[in-house]
Motif scaffolding. Sequence first.
Motif, PDB file in Angstrom:
ATOM      1  N   ALA A 126      39.898  53.283  54.417  1.00 25.98           N
ATOM      2  CA  ALA A 126      39.169  52.803  52.939  1.00 25.98           C
ATOM      3  C   ALA A 126      37.993  51.819  53.210  1.00 25.98           C
ATOM      4  N   THR A 127      37.092  52.089  52.372  1.00 23.52           N
ATOM      5  CA  THR A 127      35.905  51.351  52.516  1.00 23.52           C
ATOM      6  C   THR A 127      36.342  50.090  51.817  1.00 23.52           C
ATOM      7  N   ILE A 128      35.891  48.989  52.484  1.00 24.77           N
ATOM      8  CA  ILE A 128      36.175  47.654  51.953  1.00 24.77           C
ATOM      9  C   ILE A 128      34.886  47.055  51.366  1.00 24.77           C
ATOM     10  N   VAL A 129      34.776  46.636  50.220  1.00 27.26           N
ATOM     11  CA  VAL A 129      33.791  46.163  49.499  1.00 27.26           C
ATOM     12  C   VAL A 129      34.099  44.579  49.549  1.00 27.26           C
ATOM     13  N   THR A 130      32.725  44.060  50.439  1.00 23.91           N
ATOM     14  CA  THR A 130      32.766  42.618  50.659  1.00 23.91           C
ATOM     15  C   THR A 130      31.802  41.833  49.788  1.00 23.91           C
ATOM     16  N   GLY A 131      31.042  42.371  48.898  1.00 23.58           N
ATOM     17  CA  GLY A 131      30.087  41.460  47.938  1.00 23.58           C
ATOM     18  C   GLY A 131      28.718  42.192  48.219  1.00 23.58           C
ATOM     19  N   PRO A 132      27.801  41.617  47.814  1.00 25.04           N
ATOM     20  CA  PRO A 132      27.900  40.443  46.912  1.00 25.04           C
ATOM     21  C   PRO A 132      28.368  40.897  45.500  1.00 25.04           C
ATOM     22  N   TRP A 133      29.022  40.184  44.705  1.00 23.53           N
ATOM     23  CA  TRP A 133      29.681  40.160  43.599  1.00 23.53           C
ATOM     24  C   TRP A 133      28.658  40.160  42.354  1.00 23.53           C
ATOM     25  N   PRO A 134      28.824  40.944  41.453  1.00 25.46           N
ATOM     26  CA  PRO A 134      27.990  41.124  40.130  1.00 25.46           C
ATOM     27  C   PRO A 134      28.414  39.603  39.600  1.00 25.46           C
ATOM     28  N   THR A 135      27.347  38.847  38.990  1.00 23.02           N
ATOM     29  CA  THR A 135      27.758  37.634  38.389  1.00 23.02           C
ATOM     30  C   THR A 135      27.639  37.916  36.918  1.00 23.02           C
ATOM     31  N   TYR A 136      28.459  37.248  36.106  1.00 21.12           N
ATOM     32  CA  TYR A 136      28.367  37.334  34.687  1.00 21.12           C
ATOM     33  C   TYR A 136      27.862  36.155  33.979  1.00 21.12           C
ATOM     34  N   ALA A 137      27.496  35.043  34.611  1.00 28.19           N
ATOM     35  CA  ALA A 137      27.202  33.646  34.101  1.00 28.19           C
ATOM     36  C   ALA A 137      26.129  33.877  33.183  1.00 28.19           C
TER      37      ALA A 137
ATOM     38  N   PHE B   4      38.644  52.394  47.359  1.00 21.18           N
ATOM     39  CA  PHE B   4      37.963  51.315  47.640  1.00 21.18           C
ATOM     40  C   PHE B   4      39.106  49.940  47.628  1.00 21.18           C
ATOM     41  N   GLN B   5      38.867  49.194  48.740  1.00 23.84           N
ATOM     42  CA  GLN B   5      39.530  47.954  48.883  1.00 23.84           C
ATOM     43  C   GLN B   5      38.613  46.886  48.643  1.00 23.84           C
ATOM     44  N   ILE B   6      38.740  45.914  47.814  1.00 26.03           N
ATOM     45  CA  ILE B   6      38.043  44.755  47.464  1.00 26.03           C
ATOM     46  C   ILE B   6      38.617  43.575  48.367  1.00 26.03           C
ATOM     47  N   SER B   7      37.607  42.837  49.024  1.00 21.66           N
ATOM     48  CA  SER B   7      37.842  41.691  49.801  1.00 21.66           C
ATOM     49  C   SER B   7      38.212  40.446  48.929  1.00 21.66           C
ATOM     50  N   GLU B   8      37.467  40.622  47.626  1.00 21.93           N
ATOM     51  CA  GLU B   8      37.733  39.213  46.905  1.00 21.93           C
ATOM     52  C   GLU B   8      39.433  39.501  46.444  1.00 21.93           C
ATOM     53  N   SER B   9      40.042  38.676  46.465  1.00 25.35           N
ATOM     54  CA  SER B   9      41.481  38.705  45.870  1.00 25.35           C
ATOM     55  C   SER B   9      41.228  39.074  44.392  1.00 25.35           C
ATOM     56  N   TYR B  10      42.392  39.616  43.840  1.00 22.90           N
ATOM     57  CA  TYR B  10      42.603  39.695  42.222  1.00 22.90           C
ATOM     58  C   TYR B  10      42.597  38.674  41.404  1.00 22.90           C
ATOM     59  N   ASP B  11      43.136  37.730  42.253  1.00 23.76           N
ATOM     60  CA  ASP B  11      43.266  36.118  41.517  1.00 23.76           C
ATOM     61  C   ASP B  11      41.865  35.557  41.518  1.00 23.76           C
ATOM     62  N   ASP B  12      41.315  35.684  42.703  1.00 20.27           N
ATOM     63  CA  ASP B  12      39.781  34.920  42.700  1.00 20.27           C
ATOM     64  C   ASP B  12      38.835  35.793  41.851  1.00 20.27           C
ATOM     65  N   PHE B  13      38.990  37.024  41.908  1.00 23.06           N
ATOM     66  CA  PHE B  13      38.006  37.810  40.912  1.00 23.06           C
ATOM     67  C   PHE B  13      38.498  37.317  39.394  1.00 23.06           C
ATOM     68  N   ILE B  14      39.711  37.366  39.009  1.00 22.73           N
ATOM     69  CA  ILE B  14      39.888  36.953  37.600  1.00 22.73           C
ATOM     70  C   ILE B  14      39.387  35.461  37.312  1.00 22.73           C
ATOM     71  N   GLY B  15      39.538  34.535  38.277  1.00 19.29           N
ATOM     72  CA  GLY B  15      39.035  33.113  38.065  1.00 19.29           C
ATOM     73  C   GLY B  15      37.608  33.034  37.967  1.00 19.29           C
ATOM     74  N   ARG B  16      36.901  33.732  38.827  1.00 24.04           N
ATOM     75  CA  ARG B  16      35.562  33.850  38.909  1.00 24.04           C
ATOM     76  C   ARG B  16      35.181  34.464  37.559  1.00 24.04           C
ATOM     77  N   VAL B  17      35.213  35.421  37.247  1.00 22.13           N
ATOM     78  CA  VAL B  17      34.704  36.143  36.214  1.00 22.13           C
ATOM     79  C   VAL B  17      34.903  35.522  34.771  1.00 22.13           C
ATOM     80  N   SER B  18      36.148  34.934  34.578  1.00 21.61           N
ATOM     81  CA  SER B  18      36.673  34.289  33.416  1.00 21.61           C
ATOM     82  C   SER B  18      35.834  32.945  33.431  1.00 21.61           C
ATOM     83  N   GLY B  19      35.548  32.347  34.487  1.00 21.77           N
ATOM     84  CA  GLY B  19      35.090  31.136  34.550  1.00 21.77           C
ATOM     85  C   GLY B  19      33.601  31.448  34.168  1.00 21.77           C
ATOM     86  N   GLU B  20      32.822  32.464  35.024  1.00 21.59           N
ATOM     87  CA  GLU B  20      31.626  32.568  34.532  1.00 21.59           C
ATOM     88  C   GLU B  20      31.252  32.910  33.002  1.00 21.59           C
TER      89      GLU B  20
END
Length: 75
Positions: free
Chosen positions: A16-27, A56-72
């Motif tokens: 599996a390809t692991i996606v490590t970022g950089p993550w898109p920002t929504y701020a 693809f495997q995402i290195s950012e956990s789903y909970d971290d992803f949700i927290g980041r995007v909803s915060g931004e």
Amino acid sequence: MTIINPHTPPQELRTATIVTGPWPTYAQFKDLPERERWVLYGSAKAYREALERQGFQISESYDDFIGRVSGELDV
């Protein structure tokens, strides 16, 4: 005679390809109306799901992803 079933996936080893970022920002969308921010939030989740379905495997956990995007997006 060999019959090939087109619905049978190939039996090959894949790593599996692991996606490590950089993550898109929504701020930058934080000032949009709430409805549009919720649409972007849904789009971000759908895009991540599409990547995961493609293997693809995402290195950012789903909970971290949700927290980041909803915060931004402040949703």
